[in-house]
Design a protein around this motif. Structure first.
Motif, PDB file in Angstrom:
ATOM      1  N   VAL A   1       0.821  -1.210   0.000  1.00  0.00           N
ATOM      2  CA  VAL A   1       0.000   0.000   0.000  1.00  0.00           C
ATOM      3  C   VAL A   1       0.854   1.259   0.000  1.00  0.00           C
ATOM      4  CG1 VAL A   1      -1.880   1.210   1.170  1.00  0.00           C
ATOM      5  CG2 VAL A   1      -1.757  -1.275   1.278  1.00  0.00           C
ATOM      6  N   ASN A   2       1.979   1.251   0.684  1.00  0.00           N
ATOM      7  CA  ASN A   2       2.827   2.455   0.775  1.00  0.00           C
ATOM      8  C   ASN A   2       4.130   2.225   0.017  1.00  0.00           C
ATOM      9  OD1 ASN A   2       3.778   0.536   2.647  1.00  0.00           O
ATOM     10  ND2 ASN A   2       4.810   2.128   3.821  1.00  0.00           N
ATOM     11  N   ASP A   3       4.278   2.909  -1.099  1.00  0.00           N
ATOM     12  CA  ASP A   3       5.507   2.779  -1.878  1.00  0.00           C
ATOM     13  C   ASP A   3       6.228   4.110  -2.027  1.00  0.00           C
ATOM     14  OD1 ASP A   3       3.629   3.953  -3.405  1.00  0.00           O
ATOM     15  OD2 ASP A   3       3.842   2.656  -5.145  1.00  0.00           O
ATOM     16  N   ALA A   4       5.773   5.163  -1.329  1.00  0.00           N
ATOM     17  CA  ALA A   4       6.406   6.481  -1.406  1.00  0.00           C
ATOM     18  C   ALA A   4       7.378   6.658  -0.242  1.00  0.00           C
ATOM     19  CB  ALA A   4       5.352   7.588  -1.385  1.00  0.00           C
ATOM     20  N   LYS A   5       8.405   7.450  -0.477  1.00  0.00           N
ATOM     21  CA  LYS A   5       9.413   7.724   0.543  1.00  0.00           C
ATOM     22  C   LYS A   5       9.283   9.155   1.055  1.00  0.00           C
ATOM     23  CE  LYS A   5      11.114   3.643  -0.032  1.00  0.00           C
ATOM     24  NZ  LYS A   5      10.878   2.597   0.997  1.00  0.00           N
ATOM     25  N   ALA A   6       9.628   9.344   2.307  1.00  0.00           N
ATOM     26  CA  ALA A   6       9.536  10.673   2.941  1.00  0.00           C
ATOM     27  C   ALA A   6      10.714  11.521   2.474  1.00  0.00           C
ATOM     28  CB  ALA A   6       9.524  10.534   4.459  1.00  0.00           C
ATOM     29  N   LEU A   7      10.510  12.261   1.398  1.00  0.00           N
ATOM     30  CA  LEU A   7      11.600  13.005   0.772  1.00  0.00           C
ATOM     31  C   LEU A   7      12.122  14.127   1.660  1.00  0.00           C
ATOM     32  CD1 LEU A   7      12.920  12.735  -2.062  1.00  0.00           C
ATOM     33  CD2 LEU A   7      11.575  14.702  -2.756  1.00  0.00           C
ATOM     34  N   TRP A   8      11.259  14.695   2.495  1.00  0.00           N
ATOM     35  CA  TRP A   8      11.663  15.845   3.309  1.00  0.00           C
ATOM     36  C   TRP A   8      12.683  15.489   4.372  1.00  0.00           C
ATOM     37  CZ3 TRP A   8       6.901  13.453   3.810  1.00  0.00           C
ATOM     38  CH2 TRP A   8       6.629  12.865   5.037  1.00  0.00           C
ATOM     39  N   THR A   9      12.845  14.208   4.684  1.00  0.00           N
ATOM     40  CA  THR A   9      13.802  13.801   5.708  1.00  0.00           C
ATOM     41  C   THR A   9      15.234  13.784   5.189  1.00  0.00           C
ATOM     42  OG1 THR A   9      13.500  11.455   5.162  1.00  0.00           O
ATOM     43  CG2 THR A   9      12.036  12.400   6.834  1.00  0.00           C
ATOM     44  N   ARG A  10      15.396  13.869   3.888  1.00  0.00           N
ATOM     45  CA  ARG A  10      16.732  13.824   3.292  1.00  0.00           C
ATOM     46  C   ARG A  10      17.317  15.225   3.140  1.00  0.00           C
ATOM     47  NH1 ARG A  10      15.776  10.460  -2.059  1.00  0.00           N
ATOM     48  NH2 ARG A  10      17.915  11.193  -2.422  1.00  0.00           N
ATOM     49  N   THR A  11      18.632  15.283   2.933  1.00  0.00           N
ATOM     50  CA  THR A  11      19.311  16.551   2.710  1.00  0.00           C
ATOM     51  C   THR A  11      19.034  17.051   1.298  1.00  0.00           C
ATOM     52  OG1 THR A  11      21.073  15.829   4.211  1.00  0.00           O
ATOM     53  CG2 THR A  11      21.543  17.718   2.784  1.00  0.00           C
ATOM     54  N   PRO A  12      18.666  18.330   1.116  1.00  0.00           N
ATOM     55  CA  PRO A  12      18.326  18.833  -0.213  1.00  0.00           C
ATOM     56  C   PRO A  12      19.405  18.597  -1.263  1.00  0.00           C
ATOM     57  CG  PRO A  12      17.671  20.416   1.454  1.00  0.00           C
ATOM     58  CD  PRO A  12      18.423  19.341   2.164  1.00  0.00           C
ATOM     59  N   SER A  13      20.673  18.674  -0.861  1.00  0.00           N
ATOM     60  CA  SER A  13      21.764  18.506  -1.829  1.00  0.00           C
ATOM     61  C   SER A  13      21.835  17.090  -2.387  1.00  0.00           C
ATOM     62  CB  SER A  13      23.098  18.884  -1.185  1.00  0.00           C
ATOM     63  OG  SER A  13      23.355  18.057  -0.048  1.00  0.00           O
ATOM     64  N   GLU A  14      21.180  16.130  -1.710  1.00  0.00           N
ATOM     65  CA  GLU A  14      21.226  14.737  -2.158  1.00  0.00           C
ATOM     66  C   GLU A  14      20.051  14.367  -3.060  1.00  0.00           C
ATOM     67  OE1 GLU A  14      21.219  12.521   1.417  1.00  0.00           O
ATOM     68  OE2 GLU A  14      23.271  13.082   2.006  1.00  0.00           O
ATOM     69  N   ILE A  15      19.125  15.302  -3.286  1.00  0.00           N
ATOM     70  CA  ILE A  15      17.889  14.994  -4.001  1.00  0.00           C
ATOM     71  C   ILE A  15      17.943  15.585  -5.404  1.00  0.00           C
ATOM     72  CG2 ILE A  15      15.373  15.133  -3.936  1.00  0.00           C
ATOM     73  CD1 ILE A  15      15.581  15.634  -0.925  1.00  0.00           C
ATOM     74  N   GLU A  16      17.589  14.781  -6.393  1.00  0.00           N
ATOM     75  CA  GLU A  16      17.575  15.233  -7.779  1.00  0.00           C
ATOM     76  C   GLU A  16      16.246  15.907  -8.105  1.00  0.00           C
ATOM     77  OE1 GLU A  16      20.177  15.077  -9.627  1.00  0.00           O
ATOM     78  OE2 GLU A  16      21.420  13.867  -8.272  1.00  0.00           O
ATOM     79  N   GLU A  17      16.265  16.660  -9.220  1.00  0.00           N
ATOM     80  CA  GLU A  17      15.075  17.376  -9.662  1.00  0.00           C
ATOM     81  C   GLU A  17      13.908  16.430  -9.937  1.00  0.00           C
ATOM     82  OE1 GLU A  17      12.480  20.347 -11.188  1.00  0.00           O
ATOM     83  OE2 GLU A  17      14.305  20.501  -9.983  1.00  0.00           O
ATOM     84  N   ASP A  18      14.159  15.328 -10.623  1.00  0.00           N
ATOM     85  CA  ASP A  18      13.073  14.399 -10.958  1.00  0.00           C
ATOM     86  C   ASP A  18      12.474  13.760  -9.710  1.00  0.00           C
ATOM     87  OD1 ASP A  18      15.361  13.019 -10.392  1.00  0.00           O
ATOM     88  OD2 ASP A  18      15.071  11.471 -11.910  1.00  0.00           O
TER      89      ASP A  18
END
Length: 424
Positions: A339-356
């Protein structure tokens, strides 16, 4: 004179006043019951009255107190539970969020322990850190199962027998020095939200520290029972909470309703959540010999009507007869749906996250098929600390100004990856 009158007391008057008070206290002490041992203190105060050295704390100690017997406040457990359950939660549906958060805490704890204790996770299916939800419409029960740390008999008594007792809080106090252990608190007040929807609750649990599997049962009254599970250690390790739902809460047995609640409140929980689903599928199966004979009799009755057909058609029918005869039937299939396949993106460091990744997360939140116009990802620090991602849609909703006073739910507050509220 128009000036307000102000009383004045001379030193002699003050000494006389203190002496009178001391004599009064001495007289009262002499009339007190036996057992008062502060009369010497009054005499000492009387002797030093000329120096006006009687202080407030000494005056308090001078007042004689008879021996006292201590009592504890008495509480009606039933009323206390009713207040706790119905005052903390405005919606019945939050019980599922609380139980999933507790299961996630138990899984976090066993995963943390596995870093220092080899073999604590076990092998095979037991080593999978996951949460499962099973609804039984016939029995009118809903079960939430996890492969977390589990509880022994003593743990069940301590954590479930004491309202607001938190096993994870004790775990944090013991292990969090220098560690980043973010846990809500297993079986705190949140556990008792189950009685919003259930008459009876059973908690079956197996811990690595106990060879036996135990069952805790209660109906939210002043008592609970614990006994060894007669079925043995079926869980291997972990906890199963079974709710016997009230008649007006049977909606929580519907798969679509459960799927909706998990996606709404617990979509970003760090562990996979599986829902036990039932659906019907069509499949082709061979026709039995008895059915072939029945079909053959029907064909013989209609054989005279088919004599005028062309030879080419007869040849095609012969070829079809040579192929195995099948029919389509419906069968019930049970399966585990993630049922849950999404990840909590806000917990990560912004510099580690890509635009897509940002855009994919936006589409998950908003259900919009287009990319966001822009976004910002920041951390706020101070008396209140939080991490946030704010998005601006590419286009405004078509009905933005049609219902001006409509309350929008575009901002959501998550705590430990669980959605707490979207009402601001």
């Amino acid at each position: 004179s128009d000036r307000p009158w102000t009383p004045t007391v001379c030193t002699a008057d003050m000494r006389a006043l203190v002496l009178a008070l001391a004599l009064f206290a001495l007289g009262a002490a002499s009339a007190a019951p036996q057992g008062v041992e502060d009369v010497p203190a009054v005499a000492e105060a009387l002797a030093s009255a000329s120096g006006v050295s009687l202080k407030a704390d000494e005056a308090g100690s001078a007042a004689a107190k008879p021996s006292a017997e201590n009592f504890q406040f008495q509480a009606d457990v039933n009323k206390l539970m009713d207040i706790i359950i119905n005052s903390l939660y405005s919606k019945k549906e939050v019980f599922l969020r609380e139980l999933i958060s507790n299961a996630s805490d138990a899984l976090d704890k066993i995963r943390f322990m596995s870093l220092t204790e080899e073999g604590v996770l076990g092998e095979g299916e037991q080593a999978k850190l996951e949460i499962k939800i099973v609804a039984d419409k016939e029995a009118k029960t809903l079960s939430i199962i996890d492969r977390g740390v589990g509880m022994s008999r003593e743990d069940l008594i301590q954590h479930l027998g004491t309202v607001a007792q938190s096993g994870t809080s004790s775990f944090i106090e013991a292990f969090s020095e220098g560690q980043d252990v973010n846990l809500i608190g297993q079986f705190g007040v949140g556990f008792y939200s189950v009685y919003l929807v259930a008459d009876t609750v059973s908690v079956t649990s197996k811990s690595n520290e106990d060879d036996k599997q135990w069952v805790w049962e209660s109906t939210a009254d002043s008592t609970f029972s614990i006994y060894e599970d007669p079925e043995g250690a079926t869980l291997g390790r972990g906890t199963q909470i079974t709710l016997h739902l009230k008649e007006d809460c049977l909606e929580f047995l519907e798969e679509e309703r459960l799927r909706e609640l998990v996606k709404h409140y617990s979509e970003f929980i760090n562990f996979p959540i599986y829902l036990y689903t039932t659906k019907e599928e069509e499949e082709e199966v061979p026709i039995d010999d008895e059915e072939d004979e029945a079909d053959a009799e029907g064909e013989e009755e209609d054989a005279e009507d088919e004599e005028g057909e062309e030879d080419a058609e007869d040849d095609e029918e012969d070829e079809e007869d040579d192929a195995p005869r099948t029919k389509k039937v419906k069968r019930t299939v049970n399966d585990w749906e993630l049922v849950n396949d999404a990840k909590a993106l806000w917990t990560r460091t912004p510099s580690e996250i890509e635009e897509d990744e940002y855009q994919a997360f936006y589409k998950t939140l908003s259900k919009d098929h287009r990319d966001a116009l822009t976004y910002t990802h920041f951390n706020a620090e101070g008396e209140v600390e939080f991490k946030s991602i704010l998005y601006v849609p590419a286009e405004a909703p078509y009905d933005l100004y049609q219902d001006y006073y409509k309350k929008l739910k575009n901002i959501k507050l998550y705590v430990r990856r669980g959605m707490i509220t979207d009402e601001f």
